[in-house]
Write an enzyme that holds these catalytic residues in place. Structure first.
Site, PDB file in Angstrom:
ATOM      1  N   LYS A 204       0.837  -1.204   0.000  1.00 14.13           N
ATOM      2  CA  LYS A 204       0.000   0.000   0.000  1.00 14.13           C
ATOM      3  C   LYS A 204       0.871   1.253   0.000  1.00 14.13           C
ATOM      4  CE  LYS A 204      -3.395   2.414   2.766  1.00 14.13           C
ATOM      5  NZ  LYS A 204      -4.229   2.423   3.959  1.00 14.13           N
ATOM      6  N   GLU A 210      10.867  -4.633   3.852  1.00 14.72           N
ATOM      7  CA  GLU A 210      10.940  -6.035   3.409  1.00 14.72           C
ATOM      8  C   GLU A 210      10.572  -6.144   1.925  1.00 14.72           C
ATOM      9  OE1 GLU A 210       9.402  -4.913   6.083  1.00 14.72           O
ATOM     10  OE2 GLU A 210       9.516  -6.307   7.778  1.00 14.72           O
ATOM     11  N   GLY A 265      -4.540  -1.859   5.198  1.00 15.77           N
ATOM     12  CA  GLY A 265      -3.774  -2.987   4.655  1.00 15.77           C
ATOM     13  C   GLY A 265      -4.414  -4.334   4.970  1.00 15.77           C
ATOM     14  N   ARG A 266      -4.819  -4.517   6.220  1.00 15.46           N
ATOM     15  CA  ARG A 266      -5.373  -5.824   6.606  1.00 15.46           C
ATOM     16  C   ARG A 266      -6.810  -6.016   6.145  1.00 15.46           C
ATOM     17  NH1 ARG A 266      -4.016  -2.574  10.631  1.00 15.46           N
ATOM     18  NH2 ARG A 266      -5.589  -1.750  12.040  1.00 15.46           N
ATOM     19  N   GLU A 351      -3.722  -6.592  15.149  1.00 10.48           N
ATOM     20  CA  GLU A 351      -3.276  -5.275  14.682  1.00 10.48           C
ATOM     21  C   GLU A 351      -4.423  -4.259  14.795  1.00 10.48           C
ATOM     22  OE1 GLU A 351      -1.798  -4.275  10.500  1.00 10.48           O
ATOM     23  OE2 GLU A 351       0.111  -4.603  11.495  1.00 10.48           O
ATOM     24  N   HIS A 382      -3.126 -33.321  17.963  1.00 15.74           N
ATOM     25  CA  HIS A 382      -1.935 -34.064  18.362  1.00 15.74           C
ATOM     26  C   HIS A 382      -0.833 -33.118  18.797  1.00 15.74           C
ATOM     27  CE1 HIS A 382      -3.782 -37.746  16.817  1.00 15.74           C
ATOM     28  NE2 HIS A 382      -4.337 -36.904  15.951  1.00 15.74           N
ATOM     29  N   LYS A 490      10.219  -0.399  13.341  1.00 19.88           N
ATOM     30  CA  LYS A 490      10.753  -0.202  11.981  1.00 19.88           C
ATOM     31  C   LYS A 490      11.871   0.836  12.010  1.00 19.88           C
ATOM     32  CE  LYS A 490       6.277  -0.829   9.663  1.00 19.88           C
ATOM     33  NZ  LYS A 490       5.269  -0.190   8.832  1.00 19.88           N
TER      34      LYS A 490
HETATM   35  O1  F6P Z   1       3.793  -2.714   9.595  1.00 16.28           O
HETATM   36  C1  F6P Z   1       2.464  -3.038   9.576  1.00 16.28           C
HETATM   37  C2  F6P Z   1       1.876  -2.776   8.238  1.00 16.28           C
HETATM   38  O2  F6P Z   1       1.750  -1.413   8.039  1.00 16.28           O
HETATM   39  C3  F6P Z   1       0.539  -3.478   8.053  1.00 16.28           C
HETATM   40  O3  F6P Z   1      -0.510  -2.771   8.589  1.00 16.28           O
HETATM   41  C4  F6P Z   1       0.494  -3.646   6.580  1.00 16.28           C
HETATM   42  O4  F6P Z   1      -0.465  -4.587   6.195  1.00 16.28           O
HETATM   43  C5  F6P Z   1       1.912  -4.073   6.308  1.00 16.28           C
HETATM   44  O5  F6P Z   1       2.690  -3.293   7.190  1.00 16.28           O
HETATM   45  C6  F6P Z   1       2.381  -3.885   4.897  1.00 16.28           C
HETATM   46  O6  F6P Z   1       2.277  -2.566   4.493  1.00 16.28           O
HETATM   47  P1  F6P Z   1       2.389  -2.149   2.970  1.00 16.28           P
HETATM   48  O7  F6P Z   1       1.253  -2.803   2.253  1.00 16.28           O
HETATM   49  O8  F6P Z   1       2.310  -0.670   2.948  1.00 16.28           O
HETATM   50  O9  F6P Z   1       3.712  -2.651   2.465  1.00 16.28           O
END
Ligand code: F6P
Length: 524
Positions: A204, A210, A265-266, A351, A382, A490
């Site tokens: 987003k 990452e 995002g979620r 979250e 199990h 972060k």
């Molecule tokens: O760090 C948490 C977060 O902001 C989540 O809320 C989000 O889904 C995820 O990182 C990834 O964010 P983006 O889609 O901006 O890479």
């Protein structure tokens, strides 16, 4: 004490808890032969049996009174009206628009034109992939699609792609990469050919470390084989609200699918973030998923609180967290294809509602989101069910079961195990003279029965959980749509990178972090 814990509805529930705690589930069932029917709700292909909860009709009446006191119906109306209910970011939370059937929605601020236009672009793109028209720089057809994303840009598509395995169409194979640990990308790329691989970079913000790191490594991997002069843009697509960020990575404009700041995002799997799902099952099935979610939206928007499936689940969640002291809730899908559901719900619930400051900025004096965890049954039996049956903690469970039109013997065994676990938790098993064998029972669970494991029912299931989380947030007086708690980590990680590389000063760090950093710097 907060307004909430002082309120009449809360106090009445505290008194009610003492009464209910004295009664066992077996007694509650004995007292009301019609209990199972009375405590069952059905909407959008999902049946919820909540009879195995430590609640009677009076408890449910008091819980509904709590929801009314918190103005749940008014908040639902605000969400569907596109009001800026995400207060800290002054934004609406309009994921319901992504599955709306209205020509114009919400009233006064139409977002449907861009939603529909994006969906049409997705349809064309998915059609190209399935028709073999999606080609890489060398002209060969794309055979593998790698989704690079994390959090909401990974968990939803990953979970649904697996959940809909039986609906997959012939087309490119799907892979998912999320971790900054290069092992993740390396493992995904093993056996793939750069010439026939397409990367979807889903973020987003397009600032997530990452994702950007993995996208950079993916580009280097392509370049190493195809050469620097090849048209690598043919190997990328992006999903983002940051169009400039995607352009900077070299993703051509026609391959960038927009997201909007009114989608968290979620809550974004219904948007172009769901592109991997659409690749897997086709756009028609993806739209069935949206339709299923929309049916649940309609139920949520219109059903009275006491018959409102997400609301009832939320109220039961609150009942255990705030009145029984439950610290966790387990989600156990009896369905291997739903094995990623607990991880998906972890982000959605933890979250959204893992917060300790209310909408007014005050520290709360009540517990909020529990730890959500789980795994697929029967393997979970199990592993951790021993604790569920005989441990010292109260762990409410959501059992998720999908009906099979013509179940095989093995699928019948699967369903039998789900029912057996719920019954054993509720009613226990005495073992006179052998306390180590006795199951005390009285352990609560919901059973969620899906008409079948198909796009519509899955859409409804996920929307149901979204709305459950929203209702809990309303009652806890939280903003369920921000996530400020993850930001500091972060920033810290960012400042530690140069120091791990040996160039930065470490004197300002705490002694533990400094010692670990120094140890990591020694590369012998
Ligand atoms: O760090 C948490 C977060 O902001 C989540 O809320 C989000 O889904 C995820 O990182 C990834 O964010 P983006 O889609 O901006 O890479």
């Amino acid at each position: 004490m907060s307004t909430l814990t002082r309120s009449p509805a809360w106090q009445a529930l505290a008194t009610q808890q003492k009464k209910i705690a004295a009664a066992g589930l077996a007694e509650l069932f004995a007292a009301d032969p019609a209990r199972a029917g009375r405590f069952t709700l059905e909407a959008a292909g999902i049946l919820l049996d909540y009879s195995k909860h430590r609640a009677d009709a009076e408890t449910m009446r008091l819980l509904v009174a709590l929801a009314a006191q918190a103005q749940v119906p008014q908040w639902i109306a605000k969400m569907f009206a596109g009001d800026p209910i995400n207060g800290t970011e002054a934004r609406p939370a309009l994921h319901v628009a992504l599955r709306s059937r209205d020509a114009v929605f919400p009233a006064g601020r139409d977002v449907m034109t861009e939603v529909r236009a994006t969906r049409e672009r997705l349809r064309r793109f998915v059609g190209e992939a399935h028709g073999g028209a999606l080609r890489g720089a060398s002209g060969r057809a794309i055979t593998d699609v790698v989704n690079i994303g994390i959090g909401g840009s990974d968990l939803g598509p990953r979970m649904l792609t697996r959940a809909l395995r039986r609906f997959h169409k012939p087309g490119p194979r799907l892979h998912f990469v999320r971790n900054i640990d290069p092992a993740d990308l390396d493992a995904a790329l093993a056996g793939l050919a750069p010439e026939t691989t397409l990367f979807i970079v889903a973020s987003k913000t397009f600032t997530t470390a990452e994702t950007l790191e993995n996208a950079g490594r993916a580009r280097a991997w392509l370049e190493a084989t195809l050469g620097k002069t090849a048209d690598l843009s043919r190997h990328f697509a992006a999903v983002t609200a940051n169009l400039a960020g995607a352009a900077a990575l070299g993703v051509p404009q026609e391959r960038v699918f927009p997201l909007w700041d009114w989608v968290g995002g979620r809550y974004s799997v219904w948007s172009a973030v769901g592109l991997p799902v659409a690749f897997a099952v086709g756009m028609d099935a993806f739209e069935e998923l949206l339709d299923g979610a929309h049916s649940m939206d309609e139920h949520f928007r219109t059903a009275p609180l006491e018959r409102n499936l997400p609301t009832v689940l939320a109220l039961l969640g609150i009942w255990y967290v705030n009145f029984f002291g439950a610290q966790t809730r387990a989600v156990i899908p009896y369905c291997e294809d739903l094995r990623e559901l607990p991880a998906y719900l972890q982000q959605l619930e933890m979250e959204s509602n893992g917060k300790r400051v209310d909408r007014g900025g005050n520290e709360v004096d009540y517990d909020t989101a529990p730890v959500v965890w789980g795994a697929s049954g029967t393997p979970s039996q199990h592993s951790f069910h021993q604790l569920l049956h005989q441990g010292t903690r109260i762990v409410p469970v959501d059992f998720v079961v999908a009906q099979e039109p013509r179940p095989s013997a093995a699928q019948t065994g699967l369903a039998a195990n789900a029912l057996a676990q719920a019954a054993a938790l509720a009613f226990g098993n005495p073992a006179p003279g052998a306390p180590h064998k006795a199951l005390p029972g009285n352990r609560p669970s919901s059973t969620l029965l899906l008409r079948r494991l198909a796009p519509r029912e899955l859409g409804a299931l996920i929307a149901m959980y979204e709305h459950k989380v929203f209702v809990e947030g309303i009652i806890w007086n939280l903003n369920s749509f921000d996530q400020w708690g993850v930001e500091h980590g972060k920033t810290l990680a960012h400042t530690l990178v140069p120091r791990l590389l040996g160039s930065g000063e470490a004197a300002d760090l705490d002694s533990s972090t400094r010692a670990l950093l120094e140890r990591l710097r020694k590369r012998d």
